[in-house]
Each structure stands twice: as structure tokens, then as C-alpha cells.
Scaffold this active site. Sequence first.
Site, mmCIF file in Angstrom:
data_model
loop_
_atom_site.group_PDB
_atom_site.id
_atom_site.type_symbol
_atom_site.label_atom_id
_atom_site.label_comp_id
_atom_site.label_asym_id
_atom_site.label_seq_id
_atom_site.Cartn_x
_atom_site.Cartn_y
_atom_site.Cartn_z
ATOM 1 N N ALA A 15 9.929 -2.732 7.996
ATOM 2 C CA ALA A 15 9.615 -3.475 6.771
ATOM 3 C C ALA A 15 9.148 -4.846 7.223
ATOM 4 O O ALA A 15 9.872 -5.832 7.126
ATOM 5 C CB ALA A 15 10.831 -3.586 5.865
ATOM 6 N N GLY A 22 0.515 5.259 15.832
ATOM 7 C CA GLY A 22 1.100 3.920 15.864
ATOM 8 C C GLY A 22 2.469 3.907 16.510
ATOM 9 O O GLY A 22 2.676 3.367 17.597
ATOM 10 N N CYS A 68 1.704 0.711 0.765
ATOM 11 C CA CYS A 68 2.801 0.142 1.552
ATOM 12 C C CYS A 68 4.132 0.302 0.814
ATOM 13 O O CYS A 68 4.277 -0.165 -0.311
ATOM 14 C CB CYS A 68 2.552 -1.330 1.851
ATOM 15 S SG CYS A 68 3.924 -2.038 2.788
ATOM 16 N N LYS A 112 -4.472 -4.830 11.298
ATOM 17 C CA LYS A 112 -3.354 -4.938 10.371
ATOM 18 C C LYS A 112 -3.933 -5.121 8.978
ATOM 19 O O LYS A 112 -5.128 -5.411 8.840
ATOM 20 C CB LYS A 112 -2.488 -6.137 10.736
ATOM 21 C CG LYS A 112 -3.229 -7.471 10.604
ATOM 22 C CD LYS A 112 -2.390 -8.615 11.050
ATOM 23 C CE LYS A 112 -1.151 -8.756 10.198
ATOM 24 N NZ LYS A 112 -1.382 -8.695 8.761
ATOM 25 N N GLY A 114 6.569 -6.311 5.970
ATOM 26 C CA GLY A 114 6.229 -7.029 4.744
ATOM 27 C C GLY A 114 4.803 -7.532 4.708
ATOM 28 O O GLY A 114 4.475 -8.432 3.930
ATOM 29 N N ASN A 137 -5.455 -0.209 1.905
ATOM 30 C CA ASN A 137 -4.013 0.084 1.891
ATOM 31 C C ASN A 137 -3.466 -0.089 0.475
ATOM 32 O O ASN A 137 -3.275 -1.208 0.007
ATOM 33 C CB ASN A 137 -3.296 -0.859 2.875
ATOM 34 C CG ASN A 137 -1.799 -0.615 2.936
ATOM 35 O OD1 ASN A 137 -1.276 0.315 2.313
ATOM 36 N ND2 ASN A 137 -1.097 -1.456 3.678
#
Lengths: 306, 278
Positions: free
Chosen positions: A71, A267, A130, A46, A73, A127
Site C-alpha cells: 500500500a 513486478g 488501485c 509508476k 499509496g 490505472n
Amino acid sequence: MADLSVTFAGVHFTNPIVLASGIMGITANSLIHVAHKGKLGGVTTKSIWLTPHQGHKNPVMLGTEHYFINAVGVPDAGIEKAKEELRIYKENKSVPLIANVIASSETDYGMITEAITELEPDLIEVNISCPNIEDEFGKPLACSRVKAAEVTKICKSKTHIPVVIKMSPNVENPVEIAQACEDAGADGLCCFNTFGPGMLIDLESRMPILANKVGGVSGPGIKPLVLKMVNDIYKAVKIPIIGTGGVLTGKDALEMMMCGATLVGVGTMIYYYDIQGFVDMAIEMNDWLDEHNIKNITEIIGALNR
Amino acid sequence: MFERKVPVPIMLNRIDVPIMVKIIDVIQETDNVKTFTLDISLNAKPGQFVNIWLPGIDEKPFSVAEDNGKTLKITFFAIGEFTKKLFACNVGDKIGIRGPYGRAYSWKPNSTLALIAGGYGAAPMYFLAQKAVETNCIIYFIVGAKSKNHLLYLNTISSLPKTFLHIATDDGSMGHKGYNTEVLEKILQKHHIHQVFGCGPEMMLYSVFNLCKKYKTEGQLSMERYMKCGFGVCGQCVMDNTGERVCMEGAVMTTQQLSCIEEFGKYHRDKEGLKKPF
């Protein structure tokens, strides 16, 4: 039996299927369990923050047979907890590990990249795309050619481990941004993060259902969009691509590779077929390659006739 | 003829986007516990759970207390911000629901079962008992709570055929004074029990697990972890060190499965994934 192994930025994967970031990647044991049971080529953690970060309230994920939206977050307990988990992962000598990192500023991207390097993941995925934390941090850095390149440069300067930039599909010029990351030194690209953000509403209560109101869209419907953009980017850059988006079956994965992906990130598939779906994908890929008398899966990377 | 070969997705027999349903009945079980009957059936089985959504507030998982093919019941304790708001809902109000999720209890027909429930664990256990007696099982049903006022479902359990009700309270205000697991041990000594089923606080379940080992009896226990998606994707409810998900490889886990799970009876994880000891 075809050879399914691929090499991505110098890292060897026994097959091209990797668990995408944000799915079952909270603990080392979870990653090991999925890698083993799903016979995966690699796994992605993650997104890891330097300091603890709270996610959104529930509901954070919703799905139908046509699409999936989330979402979450990006909740995370920070680098200290990640160190403990990644150590456990390394001790178990499982498949190659892609550590996904996230930050709220260019400087912090450098710091988290440096911190994660100590744990020696096989690849670092940055990342910057997002789509469901815009309220908190504004437009993702991946939406700007200049900012995406700056982050790439900073991260590259802090590590000897290959750096993969996670791209946003929600831009006008994905090819230009990909080229900017390549020029800034990226070793690979992960194409893409989720689409949108989008929204689901409830008619009765007249409310958006996700607690964050909006979320990133994934699932089978995005596959054609991703295939096209992966192919566009493949034609424009030399660095390898992790093709991610809408892949549910082995044939989907082969299509992604034919468009130019070296690795295939998966995923949302878990929502439809659970962990067994990974095993079925590899079998289907192998069968197709055998039927077409292709000995090595690398032969189909970018092999789209055009 | 061309045949489309598409594997069947696992998610087709449930609802994963909440739908608003009417509360058609409310029973006040104790001062802080209510049972809602909802105008929907999700074909849920004993041991499965649903996610209840209050628009704009939050969403939480709840064990199914009954699903009779027409309506679905949940029994809950007003303990946090969310359950207090849920507690304030009335007949006619609409709440969101999705599911059902998780593995259900599975029992052998025509066998003798021990069911042990702590606190509001009595609700899902009652659902199991109701279904198990339909398959000709004999049931020893042990309920436990702090005191007499916290005991749930006594009348409904007593009305079941082939069911022997045993009660334990911490303060001795009703039934055995002490733990319900002490009653379970006596039953395991005295009767030939084929399977043990448990639902309640984790430390109670841990004692049940040890008793199952001691008396070499198969057990199935309902686990609880902080959950988000409920359908196996987010990974929030994974357990160390097998990495199994409570929402998919649970919530009902066998004692055999639990014997490989290191964190069972020791710790759980919070929203951010940090370990919290029991």
C-alpha cells in the site's frame, strides 16, 4: 533460438516481458537500468498524477515466500517531474515505454492523458484499479462497467497513442468490464492490478502492519486466479492483453501467454529473484520453445486447448 | 526420481514482515543518542541495516551497530518525530524489526584499514572494526563530531586490539580541530592503507571519496537515501544516473561504483522523488 518478439497494439517488443507499474519506476535512470540489466521487452512507469500526490507512511510493502502485499499509496511528484524523467528515458532510446497515468476524476484522466501524450510514450496505461487508495478516492472506477467505459472514452479522445486500461480483479464481472472498455475504444487491457485489498496483522501489538492498514496482494499465490480470468477475457475480447499477476518464472510467463496474454507484466518477481530473474525468465521461455520446436512465441498466445 | 527444480528465492535469509522484539538494554550515549540492545539476532553483517517499526507510527531504516549472533544493537539520534518516539522507549518495551538489508562492508583479512566515521556513523564503523580485528586487520579509526559531547563509542573503540583511535572535532574540544577527513589524509600520506571505509554525512563521504581517488586507495562508503521497502522493489532509493538502488546495490558502495553515480555529493530525492540538493 526462438523468436520472442511480439507486437502489441502496433508497438514492437523484442520479448513479451514488461516491467509492471509501481516497481522501480520512479526515475528514468531506474527504468533504463532495469530494462538493460533485465533484458526486458518493455517498461512501465509508476502511476503519474497531474499534481503532486503523497503516498502512505511506512511500512508500505511486506513479503513472504507465499505472498506480497503493498500500500504505497501512489506517491508522485506530478506531471512536471514526469516530463523531465520521461525526456531522459526517450533520449536514451531504451525499450518501449508504457506510461501509466492515474487521476481522481474522469475529467482529470482526460487531462493527464493529454499531458502525457506530449512526451510520446509508446503506450498509455490508465490505472483505474488501485486497491489501496479507497479511503481517499472511494471504490476504483475499474469496478464499474459504466465508469470504466467512460474513462476509456475520455482518454481515447485525448490521445493518438494506444490506450491500455488497467483492470481490477476484484469485481464480479471482469469479462463484462473488459468488453465495456473494448467497446469504448480501448486498444488493450492490462489484467490485472493487485487483489484485495488484504491485511496483515501483528499479533503482539494487535495492529495491522501496513500503515494504510490494507493493501493490494500480489505474488505467486495469485497466479491461478489471474490465469483463469485472463483466459476468460481473452475469449471475450479482440484487443490484446498484458497478463500481470504472480508470474515469477519463464514457464509462468508462457502459461500467461497460453491463456491469452500478448505481453506479460512482471513486478513482484523482483522481490523473489531480483533483476536477474527477468533474464532467467527469457532464457527459460526460449528453452521451452526450442524444446517444443516452436519458432515464434506468438504461436502460443491463446493456444490453450479447451 | 522426480526432482523439483525451483530457483532459490533471494529473500529466504531475512525477515520482511516485522516481528516485535524486546529492548533488553538501553545506553544513553549523549543527550540525544541512545543505543538499544534488542533480543534478536538477524545474522546482520557490518554495513547492513534493519527497518524498525513502531506500530501505528512509522517505520525507518537504521544501521546495525552490532549483531553478535544473540542480540542486535542500534544506535540512533533523536532527530525527527519517529526517532523521538523511539528514544522514549524503555527496557522491556517491544519494537518491530525486519531485515537485514543491503550489502555489507567487505575487507581483506590481515590488511591495514582506515575507518572514518562522522557523528553516529561511529556505531556501524565500530561493528566493522570489531569484526575486522578478528581477522587480524590493523585499524586506523577516525571519529569526528561537532564537539567533544557529540563523540560516540570512544571507550569501546579504544578497547579494541590493533586499533589506533584518532579524534577530530569542529570546535577543537577534543582531538584535531577541524574535519576528520584532514586526519584521514595525514594517515593516507603516512601509512600504507589497503582499504578505506566510511560512514557519515554525504559531504564527508564525498571528501573521503576524493581522498581515495587522490591516494589511489580502494574505498567503501555507506550511502543513505530515503527508503521504503528496503528490499529492492519500490525503487525509492535509486541513484542517478546508474539507477542503482541504495538498498540492494548499496548501502555500502565501492568508490568505483560511486564514481559513476552523478548525484553522489550533489542531491538526493524526497518521498515524492523530487531532487533536493545537499
